[in-house]
Design a protein around this motif. Sequence first.
Motif, PDB file in Angstrom:
ATOM      1  N   ARG A 189      33.305  47.105  29.320  1.00  0.00           N
ATOM      2  CA  ARG A 189      34.270  47.792  30.183  1.00  0.00           C
ATOM      3  C   ARG A 189      34.418  47.053  31.519  1.00  0.00           C
ATOM      4  NH1 ARG A 189      32.464  52.332  29.285  1.00  0.00           N
ATOM      5  NH2 ARG A 189      30.919  52.500  30.944  1.00  0.00           N
ATOM      6  N   ALA A 190      33.309  46.549  32.045  1.00  0.00           N
ATOM      7  CA  ALA A 190      33.359  45.862  33.338  1.00  0.00           C
ATOM      8  C   ALA A 190      34.065  44.515  33.233  1.00  0.00           C
ATOM      9  CB  ALA A 190      31.949  45.668  33.885  1.00  0.00           C
ATOM     10  N   LEU A 214      28.001  46.912  39.851  1.00  0.00           N
ATOM     11  CA  LEU A 214      28.837  47.893  40.552  1.00  0.00           C
ATOM     12  C   LEU A 214      29.539  48.814  39.561  1.00  0.00           C
ATOM     13  CD1 LEU A 214      30.381  45.649  43.348  1.00  0.00           C
ATOM     14  CD2 LEU A 214      28.499  47.282  43.560  1.00  0.00           C
ATOM     15  N   SER A 215      29.960  48.266  38.437  1.00  0.00           N
ATOM     16  CA  SER A 215      30.606  49.101  37.421  1.00  0.00           C
ATOM     17  C   SER A 215      29.631  50.135  36.878  1.00  0.00           C
ATOM     18  CB  SER A 215      31.144  48.224  36.292  1.00  0.00           C
ATOM     19  OG  SER A 215      31.852  48.992  35.344  1.00  0.00           O
ATOM     20  N   ALA A 216      28.391  49.718  36.617  1.00  0.00           N
ATOM     21  CA  ALA A 216      27.384  50.667  36.145  1.00  0.00           C
ATOM     22  C   ALA A 216      27.106  51.733  37.195  1.00  0.00           C
ATOM     23  CB  ALA A 216      26.095  49.927  35.791  1.00  0.00           C
ATOM     24  N   LEU A 237      35.338  40.870  38.997  1.00  0.00           N
ATOM     25  CA  LEU A 237      34.712  41.536  40.137  1.00  0.00           C
ATOM     26  C   LEU A 237      35.767  42.241  40.991  1.00  0.00           C
ATOM     27  CD1 LEU A 237      32.414  42.241  42.029  1.00  0.00           C
ATOM     28  CD2 LEU A 237      32.513  39.922  42.964  1.00  0.00           C
ATOM     29  N   ARG A 238      36.892  41.601  41.178  1.00  0.00           N
ATOM     30  CA  ARG A 238      37.966  42.201  41.978  1.00  0.00           C
ATOM     31  C   ARG A 238      38.413  43.538  41.365  1.00  0.00           C
ATOM     32  NH1 ARG A 238      41.034  37.984  41.910  1.00  0.00           N
ATOM     33  NH2 ARG A 238      40.526  37.049  43.919  1.00  0.00           N
ATOM     34  N   ARG A 239      38.493  43.602  40.041  1.00  0.00           N
ATOM     35  CA  ARG A 239      38.914  44.845  39.376  1.00  0.00           C
ATOM     36  C   ARG A 239      37.921  45.975  39.617  1.00  0.00           C
ATOM     37  NH1 ARG A 239      40.117  41.279  35.104  1.00  0.00           N
ATOM     38  NH2 ARG A 239      38.203  41.881  34.024  1.00  0.00           N
ATOM     39  N   VAL A 240      36.624  45.651  39.551  1.00  0.00           N
ATOM     40  CA  VAL A 240      35.608  46.684  39.763  1.00  0.00           C
ATOM     41  C   VAL A 240      35.654  47.188  41.199  1.00  0.00           C
ATOM     42  CG1 VAL A 240      33.128  47.179  39.766  1.00  0.00           C
ATOM     43  CG2 VAL A 240      34.115  45.791  37.930  1.00  0.00           C
TER      44      VAL A 240
END
Length: 470
Positions: A433-434, A377-379, A139-142
């Motif tokens: 990817r996420a 969030l990634s989507a 989640l932090r990366r996104v």
Amino acid sequence: MKTSNGSAGTAVEPRPRVLDADPEAGAALAERLRTAGVRAVAMTNVDNGGVTRVKLVPVRRLAGVLRGGIGFSVVWSISGTDDSFAMVAPFDSPAGDLRLFPDVSALERLDGAPGTAWVPADLHTQELEVSPCCQRSALRRVVERGRAAGVEFKAAFEVEMSLLRADGSPGHGGPGYSASALLEVEPFALDLLDALAEHGIEAEQLHPEYGPGQVEFSCSARDPLAAADQLVLSRVLTRRVARQHGFDVSFAPSVRPGTVGNGCHLHLSAWRDGVNLMQGGTDDKTGGMSEDGATFVAGMLDALPELMGVLAPSVLSYARLQPQMWSGAYACWGVENREAALRLVPGTITSRSTAANVEVKPLDGSANPYLAAAVLLSAGLDGMDKAATLPAPVQRDPHTMTKPQRKKAGVERLPSSLGEAIELLAGSETVARALGDELHRAFLAVRRQEWETYGERDHADLAPVYRLRY
């Protein structure tokens, strides 16, 4: 007592990076906790089965844990809700170890507990690098990906639960939303609101929900990682308060067959330069969202079917995810449409600039909140990157539409079983990817094992098995 982010708890500085951890700062923190009466720190990790796992560390050991973490077997990457392990490579070995590191910027003293503090933990390797299977780090990366694109996010979870008396009967008998139902659980409700407030969790409202024994409260918006941490802590607090009042509590998506299940709706908004992108537009076809806000929602909508294995990852999720149950069983969006999977909530004219958001309805309490927020969030960011087109809003119950009407409107039924969701999840580039390939593989293995083990079980038989697992 206050944390660094202003919530109730113990005053600490943000956790230094693992490799730069300051032994003196760790020792000073441990001493402050001891002085405050804390005897041990409960470190939690929400695994790929959706279970909150815990290790209780004596406070005298905290400084050492901040330097080197605490052991956590690699097999916990493939742990299921029933405590089985999906033995797939490279996780299927008794050899190897991960390290749990407490994020003390989120540490909370559990008021009313016998000397216990709580803290969420990140997963690292023995080389003290972030583990590819760390759910919080995904989640932090996104969030960082959005920040690099100039986009910030706010998130808020709704918490639905079922209160159970000692004999297993519902904590209240309804009617839903009624004053008489509240009277049955009012002492619990008041103490829960107090406990949440004492730990910096701003509950906007609490009410008896529609189902027998069902209660819901909603939290104010925070950044996504803090919101997911807040959800985990709120469940810890809820269980503690419930036990004081003689209740068990279940966050499972289906507690009793034939009754309304428990959701865990997630409200999201995207912001740029301090402006809420979920409002500010003039086109009715986008519900008044800005162009960027519309592409954000379009990205989530396009990917929604393949995200369901993360958002609704239990066999029992699909007992809840039914048409005409306000669970969002159809992939569509609408303005204030509670049957749409994505419900745009504009807010009142006086608060629209800050309150407008989109509610994700299919999400339930069996989901890992960090992973659910990460894939959504990634989507949404994917949608913004490719300027995805949002179809017209659906302003009626999609289940009442004919198949030709749904096809014309671009409305499709979301998966109706975990098996269907898994097949979409397996081929999802969006999810891979996420989460990264390794976490995607581990998560998929856990969900496949659950489906193979329990997919054919009758919901009436399965509900008691899962009732207190979540």
